[in-house]
Write a protein that holds these residues in place. Structure first.
Motif, mmCIF file in Angstrom:
data_model
loop_
_atom_site.group_PDB
_atom_site.id
_atom_site.type_symbol
_atom_site.label_atom_id
_atom_site.label_comp_id
_atom_site.label_asym_id
_atom_site.label_seq_id
_atom_site.Cartn_x
_atom_site.Cartn_y
_atom_site.Cartn_z
ATOM 1 N N LEU A 79 47.662 17.915 17.939
ATOM 2 C CA LEU A 79 46.676 16.924 17.510
ATOM 3 C C LEU A 79 47.050 15.565 18.093
ATOM 4 N N GLU A 83 43.561 13.165 15.050
ATOM 5 C CA GLU A 83 42.339 13.776 15.568
ATOM 6 C C GLU A 83 41.899 14.932 14.654
ATOM 7 N N PRO A 85 41.072 18.509 13.770
ATOM 8 C CA PRO A 85 41.562 19.731 14.415
ATOM 9 C C PRO A 85 40.514 20.470 15.254
ATOM 10 N N THR A 88 40.438 18.918 18.669
ATOM 11 C CA THR A 88 41.607 19.372 19.429
ATOM 12 C C THR A 88 41.398 20.799 19.925
#
Length: 181
Positions: A79, A83, A85, A88
């Protein structure tokens, strides 16, 4: 304080890197003794189980320096700065495999090595992938090869220790369990 809780008395920062931070904590144990804990702090990560239209699982093969060998793994990544998930997961899937996900379904979150690290991994699965028109550049220091396997082939890779990491083994067990339902 709960029955088993360890109270931090002092924290010493040892290393602050791009991926991890290392610290040593002095802790007060439940029996009132003092001990040291070596801790790795990690921002968290995602793993993605991408499945093609012809029911193959998309993996990546990459060299893992701590093990001095290459492993076949599900696409995954760290991450960035708190951010989401899912963001990501989408980015890592595109960078590592050349596939883009439509929908992503959350599977589970789990701690990777709770004895010394706080890394939490968020696992997703998708059967809704399409090849990208233009491949994205991956990380400058990351070299990966895409590998597509059936579930039976992936289980054979586990037996041969070509798949040998926890997140990928978890993913394969999850897919095997879903097949039985």
């Amino acid at each position: 304080m709960s029955e088993w809780e360890e109270k931090t008395i002092r924290t010493e920062s040892i290393y602050d890197g791009n991926i991890i931070q290392l610290q040593v904590d002095d802790v007060l144990l439940p029996d009132e003794n003092i001990s040291k804990r070596e801790l790795i702090k990690h921002p968290g990560a995602v793993g993605i189980i991408p499945i093609t239209k012809d029911n193959k699982i998309v993996f990546v093969k990459q060299y893992r320096k701590p093990l001095e060998k290459a492993l076949v793994e599900i696409p995954a990544g760290k991450l960035e700065d708190a951010e989401d998930p899912q963001v990501t997961a989408r980015r890592e899937l595109e960078e590592e495999t050349g596939y883009k996900a439509g929908s992503l379904d959350f599977v589970v979150s789990f701690y990777t090595s709770p004895g010394f690290a706080d890394e939490i991994m968020h696992l997703y699965v998708t059967k809704d992938i399409e090849p990208l028109k233009d491949a994205l550049p991956g990380d400058a220091d990351e070299f990966v090869e895409r590998v597509e396997l059936t579930l039976d082939e992936a289980k054979q890779y586990v037996n041969e220790q070509r798949i040998h990491d926890a997140k990928t083994n978890y993913a394969i067990l999850y897919l095997e369990r879903m097949k039985e339902m």
